[in-house]
Motif scaffolding. Structure first.
Motif, PDB file in Angstrom:
ATOM      1  N   VAL A 151      27.594 -22.923   9.167  1.00  0.00           N
ATOM      2  CA  VAL A 151      26.341 -23.611   8.825  1.00  0.00           C
ATOM      3  C   VAL A 151      25.141 -22.745   9.194  1.00  0.00           C
ATOM      4  N   SER A 152      25.198 -22.134  10.377  1.00  0.00           N
ATOM      5  CA  SER A 152      24.087 -21.301  10.821  1.00  0.00           C
ATOM      6  C   SER A 152      23.886 -20.100   9.902  1.00  0.00           C
ATOM      7  N   VAL A 153      24.978 -19.412   9.584  1.00  0.00           N
ATOM      8  CA  VAL A 153      24.863 -18.242   8.708  1.00  0.00           C
ATOM      9  C   VAL A 153      24.397 -18.644   7.315  1.00  0.00           C
ATOM     10  N   ARG A 154      24.921 -19.767   6.816  1.00  0.00           N
ATOM     11  CA  ARG A 154      24.506 -20.230   5.480  1.00  0.00           C
ATOM     12  C   ARG A 154      23.024 -20.577   5.459  1.00  0.00           C
ATOM     13  N   SER A 155      22.533 -21.201   6.515  1.00  0.00           N
ATOM     14  CA  SER A 155      21.111 -21.544   6.582  1.00  0.00           C
ATOM     15  C   SER A 155      20.244 -20.295   6.569  1.00  0.00           C
ATOM     16  N   HIS A 156      20.670 -19.282   7.326  1.00  0.00           N
ATOM     17  CA  HIS A 156      19.903 -18.030   7.330  1.00  0.00           C
ATOM     18  C   HIS A 156      19.928 -17.361   5.961  1.00  0.00           C
ATOM     19  N   ARG A 157      21.072 -17.384   5.295  1.00  0.00           N
ATOM     20  CA  ARG A 157      21.135 -16.782   3.960  1.00  0.00           C
ATOM     21  C   ARG A 157      20.276 -17.539   2.959  1.00  0.00           C
ATOM     22  N   THR A 158      20.288 -18.865   3.065  1.00  0.00           N
ATOM     23  CA  THR A 158      19.446 -19.666   2.163  1.00  0.00           C
ATOM     24  C   THR A 158      17.971 -19.372   2.392  1.00  0.00           C
ATOM     25  N   ALA A 159      17.592 -19.272   3.673  1.00  0.00           N
ATOM     26  CA  ALA A 159      16.195 -18.955   3.982  1.00  0.00           C
ATOM     27  C   ALA A 159      15.820 -17.562   3.482  1.00  0.00           C
ATOM     28  N   ALA A 160      16.757 -16.606   3.614  1.00  0.00           N
ATOM     29  CA  ALA A 160      16.478 -15.257   3.128  1.00  0.00           C
ATOM     30  C   ALA A 160      16.349 -15.233   1.604  1.00  0.00           C
ATOM     31  N   ASP A 161      17.218 -15.972   0.907  1.00  0.00           N
ATOM     32  CA  ASP A 161      17.125 -16.050  -0.555  1.00  0.00           C
ATOM     33  C   ASP A 161      15.813 -16.692  -0.988  1.00  0.00           C
ATOM     34  N   ALA A 162      15.401 -17.755  -0.271  1.00  0.00           N
ATOM     35  CA  ALA A 162      14.128 -18.407  -0.598  1.00  0.00           C
ATOM     36  C   ALA A 162      12.959 -17.462  -0.362  1.00  0.00           C
ATOM     37  N   ALA A 163      13.030 -16.678   0.715  1.00  0.00           N
ATOM     38  CA  ALA A 163      11.953 -15.720   0.991  1.00  0.00           C
ATOM     39  C   ALA A 163      11.893 -14.635  -0.082  1.00  0.00           C
ATOM     40  N   ARG A 164      13.072 -14.149  -0.508  1.00  0.00           N
ATOM     41  CA  ARG A 164      13.078 -13.145  -1.578  1.00  0.00           C
ATOM     42  C   ARG A 164      12.543 -13.724  -2.883  1.00  0.00           C
ATOM     43  N   LEU A 165      12.921 -14.976  -3.187  1.00  0.00           N
ATOM     44  CA  LEU A 165      12.419 -15.611  -4.406  1.00  0.00           C
ATOM     45  C   LEU A 165      10.906 -15.787  -4.337  1.00  0.00           C
ATOM     46  N   ALA A 166      10.402 -16.221  -3.177  1.00  0.00           N
ATOM     47  CA  ALA A 166       8.949 -16.376  -3.026  1.00  0.00           C
ATOM     48  C   ALA A 166       8.243 -15.040  -3.162  1.00  0.00           C
ATOM     49  N   ALA A 167       8.847 -13.979  -2.599  1.00  0.00           N
ATOM     50  CA  ALA A 167       8.243 -12.657  -2.720  1.00  0.00           C
ATOM     51  C   ALA A 167       8.226 -12.189  -4.170  1.00  0.00           C
ATOM     52  N   ALA A 168       9.322 -12.457  -4.901  1.00  0.00           N
ATOM     53  CA  ALA A 168       9.359 -12.072  -6.316  1.00  0.00           C
ATOM     54  C   ALA A 168       8.329 -12.854  -7.128  1.00  0.00           C
ATOM     55  N   GLN A 169       8.191 -14.155  -6.838  1.00  0.00           N
ATOM     56  CA  GLN A 169       7.187 -14.947  -7.536  1.00  0.00           C
ATOM     57  C   GLN A 169       5.780 -14.472  -7.211  1.00  0.00           C
ATOM     58  N   THR A 170       5.554 -14.139  -5.940  1.00  0.00           N
ATOM     59  CA  THR A 170       4.234 -13.617  -5.556  1.00  0.00           C
ATOM     60  C   THR A 170       3.934 -12.312  -6.280  1.00  0.00           C
ATOM     61  N   ALA A 171       4.957 -11.458  -6.379  1.00  0.00           N
ATOM     62  CA  ALA A 171       4.761 -10.196  -7.089  1.00  0.00           C
ATOM     63  C   ALA A 171       4.451 -10.430  -8.568  1.00  0.00           C
ATOM     64  N   ARG A 172       5.161 -11.398  -9.183  1.00  0.00           N
ATOM     65  CA  ARG A 172       4.888 -11.705 -10.594  1.00  0.00           C
ATOM     66  C   ARG A 172       3.486 -12.271 -10.779  1.00  0.00           C
ATOM     67  N   LEU A 173       3.082 -13.165  -9.854  1.00  0.00           N
ATOM     68  CA  LEU A 173       1.728 -13.708  -9.952  1.00  0.00           C
ATOM     69  C   LEU A 173       0.678 -12.629  -9.762  1.00  0.00           C
TER      70      LEU A 173
END
Length: 399
Positions: A151-173
Motif C-alpha cells: 500500500v505504501s509503495v503504491r501510494s508513492h507511485r500514484t503520487a509520483a504519477d500524479a506529479a508527472r501528469l501535473a508537470a506535463a499539463q503545466t508544460a502544455r499550458l
C-alpha cells in the motif's frame, strides 16, 4: 480475446531464486516444522514448486498468483515446511497489493489484519499459552506487513504519477501560453507596421500617380517633394520599429511611443498629402486642458486610430473637410474622424481592409467600443465616420 501472459525478468528471477533456495534448504534438511501428516521430505517440494509458479504470475495476474500462493502456503503447513515457501508468499502478497486492482489494494490490508487478529485470538484461546502470541506475530509478518508495504509503495507511485501528469499539463499550458503570446505579439507588430507605414506609402502612391498622369512640371515637382518627405518619414518610422524589435542592451533607452500631442504634426502632414485630392483636415479637441495624462496604451491607440483614419481619408475620401474630434467624458476618451463619403477624381490608392481590422483590435484590447461606416449628413451628402470610445483606465486582469 485471450492474451498470453509472459512473466517479466523480476518475476522469473524471484521464482528461480526461491525455487533453488528452497531446494538447497531441502537438501540440507532444514525445515520449519515436523510431525505433520505428510512428513515425507519430498512432499515439501510440492508447495514450494507451486509457490515458485505463483511468483511467475505476480505482476501480470496478481489475483491468480495470490490464490495459488495462499493454497500453497496452507498446503505447506501439512508438510515439514520450507522457509523459502513462506518468503515467496510474502512477495506474492506484496505484489498482489502493488499490481492488483484499486479494490484489492484497499481490501487486502484490512483482510490480512483481520486474519492476523483472529488467528492470534484463536490460538491464544485454544492453546492458552503466551507462545500463541508468537504465532499471531508470524502470521502478521507473513501477510499483513507485506500488504501494508505494498500500500505504501503504491501510494508513492500514484503520487509520483500524479506529479508527472501535473508537470506535463503545466508544460502544455506553458507552451499554449507561449504560442498565444507569440501570436498576439505578431498581431501587434503587424498593426504597428501597417499604421506607421501605410500613411506614408499611400501618399507616395497617390502623388507618384499624379506626377505620371499630369504633364505639368510644377505639379510633378510638388508631387516629388511630397513623395520624398513621406519616404524619409516612412524610413524613420521603419528604423524606429526595427530598433524596437532588435535585442538591445539594458542601457539602451526605449523609443518613445507617439501620443496625442503629436496630432498637430499629423494633421499638417495630412493636409500636405491630401491637398491634391481637395482634403482639408482640422482638429477639434474639446478635452479639459487640466485633465490628467492618459495611460500610454490609450494614447498610442488613440493616435493610431486617428493616423489610420486620416490615411484612409487620403486614399478614399471625396474632396471636402476631414474633421478629427477628441473628447473626454468621465473615464471615456472619444476619438472621432469624419470625412466626405463618395468617389473622387484623380489618383487613389487601393485598400486592403487591414486598417479597420487593426483599429477594431486596438479598441477591443482596451475594452472599448468601435464603429465605422457611412452615414447621411444634414446637407444630403454622406460622410464616413470612424468613432472609438476608449476607457482611460486599463482593465483589471480577469481569470
Amino acid at each position: 480475446m485471450l492474451t498470453s501472459i509472459r512473466p517479466d525478468r523480476d518475476a522469473v528471477a524471484l521464482a528461480v531464486s526461491g525455487l533453488f533456495g528452497g531446494l538447497l534448504l531441502w537438501l540440507l534438511g532444514l525445515h520449519t516444522q515436523g510431525g505433520h501428516p505428510f512428513s515425507a521430505p519430498w512432499v515439501a517440494l510440492v508447495p514450494l514448486t507451486a509457490m515458485a509458479a505463483a511468483e511467475l504470475l505476480r505482476r501480470d495476474a496478481p489475483r491468480t498468483a495470490l490464490t495459488v500462493g495462499t493454497l500453497a502456503l496452507v498446503a505447506d503447513q501439512f508438510t515439514r515446511g520450507s522457509l523459502a515457501t513462506i518468503l515467496m508468499f510474502t512477495d506474492v502478497m506484496y505484489a498482489a497489493v502493488l499490481y492488483g486492482t484499486p479494490a484489492a489494494a484497499r481490501r487486502l490490508p484490512v483482510a490480512t489484519l483481520l486474519v492476523t487478529v483472529a488467528s492470534t485470538v484463536g490460538f491464544l484461546a485454544w492453546l492458552r499459552k503466551p507462545e500463541a502470541l508468537l504465532i499471531g506475530l508470524v502470521i502478521g509478518l507473513v501477510s499483513f506487513i507485506p500488504a501494508l508495504t505494498g500500500v505504501s509503495v503504491r501510494s508513492h507511485r500514484t503520487a509520483a504519477d500524479a506529479a508527472r501528469l501535473a508537470a506535463a499539463q503545466t508544460a502544455r499550458l506553458a507552451e499554449m501560453d507561449r504560442t498565444q503570446a507569440v501570436i498576439a505579439e505578431r498581431a501587434r507588430m503587424a498593426r504597428e507596421l501597417h499604421d506607421m507605414v501605410a500613411n506614408h506609402l499611400s501618399a507616395v502612391a497617390i502623388h507618384s500617380t499624379a506626377a505620371l498622369s499630369i504633364d505639368d512640371p510644377e505639379t510633378s515637382r510638388n508631387a516629388l517633394k511630397v513623395i520624398r518627405e513621406n519616404s524619409v518619414e516612412g524610413l524613420a518610422e521603419m528604423r524606429r520599429l526595427i530598433g524596437l524589435l532588435r535585442e538591445g542592451g539594458e542601457d539602451r533607452a526605449p523609443a518613445a511611443a507617439p501620443t496625442l500631442a503629436a496630432l498637430d504634426s499629423l494633421i499638417e502632414q495630412t493636409n500636405v498629402n491630401g491637398a491634391s485630392g481637395g482634403l482639408v483636415c482640422t482638429l477639434r479637441d474639446t478635452r479639459d486642458p487640466a485633465a490628467g495624462a492618459l495611460p500610454t496604451p490609450v494614447e498610442l491607440a488613440a493616435y493610431r486610430i486617428v493616423q489610420e483614419s486620416l490615411t484612409n481619408a487620403v486614399k478614399h475620401a471625396a474632396p471636402g473637410p476631414v474633421v478629427v474630434r477628441l473628447g473626454q467624458a468621465g473615464e471615456v476618451l472619444t476619438v472621432e474622424v469624419t470625412s466626405t463619403f463618395g468617389n473622387r477624381a484623380g489618383p487613389t490608392a487601393p485598400g486592403s481592409g487591414a486598417g479597420l481590422v487593426g483599429m477594431r483590435e486596438r479598441v477591443a484590447l482596451l475594452g472599448g467600443a468601435f464603429a465605422a461606416g457611412a452615414e447621411p449628413s444634414g446637407d444630403g451628402t454622406k460622410i464616413w465616420r470612424v468613432r472609438a470610445e476608449l476607457p482611460v483606465r486599463e482593465r483589471e486582469m480577469r481569470e
